[in-house]
Design an enzyme around this catalytic site. Structure first.
Site, mmCIF file in Angstrom:
data_model
loop_
_atom_site.group_PDB
_atom_site.id
_atom_site.type_symbol
_atom_site.label_atom_id
_atom_site.label_comp_id
_atom_site.label_asym_id
_atom_site.label_seq_id
_atom_site.Cartn_x
_atom_site.Cartn_y
_atom_site.Cartn_z
ATOM 1 N N ARG A 318 0.865 -1.212 0.153
ATOM 2 C CA ARG A 318 0.055 0.031 0.079
ATOM 3 C C ARG A 318 0.701 1.186 -0.095
ATOM 4 O O ARG A 318 2.137 1.074 0.355
ATOM 5 C CB ARG A 318 -0.905 -0.004 1.216
ATOM 6 C CG ARG A 318 -2.216 -1.019 1.435
ATOM 7 C CD ARG A 318 -2.863 -0.503 0.049
ATOM 8 N NE ARG A 318 -4.276 -1.441 -0.153
ATOM 9 C CZ ARG A 318 -4.196 -2.695 -0.939
ATOM 10 N NH1 ARG A 318 -3.455 -2.905 -1.626
ATOM 11 N NH2 ARG A 318 -5.329 -3.171 -0.867
ATOM 12 N N GLU A 347 -2.573 8.187 -4.213
ATOM 13 C CA GLU A 347 -3.003 7.669 -5.323
ATOM 14 C C GLU A 347 -4.507 7.971 -5.538
ATOM 15 O O GLU A 347 -5.321 8.232 -4.466
ATOM 16 C CB GLU A 347 -2.805 6.020 -5.533
ATOM 17 C CG GLU A 347 -3.626 5.210 -4.581
ATOM 18 C CD GLU A 347 -2.961 3.560 -4.902
ATOM 19 O OE1 GLU A 347 -4.003 2.942 -4.884
ATOM 20 O OE2 GLU A 347 -1.951 3.376 -4.900
ATOM 21 N N HIS A 365 -1.291 0.674 -9.789
ATOM 22 C CA HIS A 365 -1.930 -0.213 -8.544
ATOM 23 C C HIS A 365 -2.606 -1.221 -9.618
ATOM 24 O O HIS A 365 -3.754 -1.560 -9.396
ATOM 25 C CB HIS A 365 -2.853 0.415 -7.699
ATOM 26 C CG HIS A 365 -3.166 -0.254 -6.430
ATOM 27 N ND1 HIS A 365 -3.583 0.496 -5.406
ATOM 28 C CD2 HIS A 365 -3.003 -1.641 -6.269
ATOM 29 C CE1 HIS A 365 -3.774 -0.372 -4.262
ATOM 30 N NE2 HIS A 365 -3.457 -1.629 -5.012
#
Length: 416
Positions: A318, A347, A365
């Site tokens: 993460r 993000e 991602h």
């Protein structure tokens, strides 16, 4: 009156494992003629099947099971229409399309009022943005209150991480939360291995040089993986696969730090008692831990300063596990030679330096995304919900221990 209450007791599951969510749901179904505690008091009865359907056998007789099926709310649509087939014989399924947060919040509230209470919430992958939070944001009290007030028993959504869900909120309502570690583990590990190799070989700089028609002039000479110390932070499913592949296929020396000790680790692996110890030893750091309050900015200025000068950093966990500005500073100073990132602290926004630097390999991602991902995610989520409807529990619940403790304090069993 006594008969009408009892016929509502069997909910296509064994009532001896009735969960608090389903107990509250049953109380609502019979118009709250019986309290939830009174329903719990009936758990000594035996549920069994007869030739004409489900019945409940009690001390003074056998009663038919005439209650409605438990209700499941689906957010989004499965990519494979048959994914929900295991639930259809046992549950009444309602669905809502993904929409911006305010509209979806209102739709959930209206659906809960008209068709609730719901035993389970299943959030599909939002394929428009390849993310469960693209249009919704965090699943918190604002989004979940109408379902929790009705006795929601389980929520499940895709991915190995769970920072997009308020776990304390779910736990306080004895609501289980399950993710999909099996569906994403192999795929994310493959992406991590790819990023490690790209980082070591300077693949982004080489590609950019070729695309600019500069041929090799702006490329960099790569580094061999064999013999380098690979520091793995988090030896869960993904971390273990990365370690095994990078040692077996590319000859890296695996060292690791994990909050949970490995059972029977390979003799070639070197454990570290602290993160600081690992950081000082490693050449390549790869992160595979969930984002929690304890791991937020786990890697910041101090930790980056502990690493060998010219080290490499890979993050597929993460974004906020790494303090992004600290990483930028370390790259600019040469403390970190190169980085490869699939996740970012803010993000979908990415720091301008990371966007422009050929020393950084970037992915939006997408570490787990393959054509086979969607069906695997859906199957795993549906299996969790089916298990809950069948037993009143989900063995893979992220907050299972905490929910068990909450239920214990309230005098309830694992499923009650």
């Amino acid at each position: 009156m006594r008969y009408s209450c009892r016929v509502a007791l069997v909910f296509l599951i064994n009532i001896t494992t009735l969960s608090p969510g389903l107990t509250r749901m049953l109380a609502a179904t019979v118009g709250r003629r019986m309290s939830a505690q009174a329903l719990l008091g009936t758990r000594r009865c035996i549920s069994r099947a007869s030739g004409t359907g489900r019945v409940v056998e009690m001390a003074d007789g056998i009663y038919p099971a005439l209650a409605p099926s438990p209700r499941v709310l689906i957010i989004g649509s499965p990519t494979n229409p048959t994914s929900l087939d295991p639930l259809r014989p046992h549950a009444e399924i309602h669905s809502l399309p993904f929409s911006p947060r305010p509209e979806l919040r209102s739709a959930i509230e209206a659906t809960a009022a008209a068709h609730g209470p719901f035993a389970a919430l299943l959030v599909m992958l939002d394929t428009r943005g390849l993310d469960v939070t693209t249009h919704v944001g965090r699943w918190d009290e604002e989004m979940l209150r109408p379902l929790l007030e009705g006795g929601l028993g389980i929520m499940t959504s895709p991915g190995a991480g769970y920072n997009h869900v308020s776990l304390p909120l779910l736990t306080s309502h004895s609501t289980l939360y399950t993710n999909t570690p099996l569906a994403v583990a192999e795929r994310t590990a493959t992406a991590a291995c790819m990023l490690i190799l790209m980082c070591l070989r300077g693949a982004s700089a080489a590609e950019l040089s070729a695309r600019k028609a500069a041929w090799k002039r702006e490329a960099v000479v790569g580094v061999d993986a064999a013999g380098l110390r690979l520091g793995v932070v988090g030896m869960g499913g993904i971390g273990r696969i990365v370690a095994r592949r990078m040692e077996g296929a590319f000859g890296m020396r695996v060292e690791y730090y994990s909050r949970r000790p490995l059972k029977d680790p390979p003799p070639t692996y070197t454990p570290h008692p602290t993160l600081a110890s690992l950081l000082k030893s490693t050449d390549v750091l790869t992160l595979h831990c969930p984002l929690t309050p304890d791991t937020h900015h786990l890697i910041a200025e101090r930790e980056l300063g502990m690493m060998k000068r010219g080290s490499f950093l890979i993050n597929t966990s993460r974004g906020a596990v790494v303090k992004e500005q600290a990483l930028v500073d370390a790259l600019q100073s040469g403390q970190i030679e190169r980085a490869a990132l699939d996740v970012f602290e803010h993000e979908p926004q990415i720091h301008p330096y990371l966007l422009s630097s050929p020393r950084v390999t970037l992915q939006p991602h997408m570490g787990a995304y393959t054509t086979g991902l969607y069906g695997a995610l859906e199957s795993e989520m549906v299996a969790h919900v089916a298990e809950y409807l069948r037993t009143g529990w989900a063995g893979g619940a992220v907050n299972g221990g905490e929910v068990r403790a909450v239920r214990g304090k309230r005098g309830l069993g694992r499923g009650g």
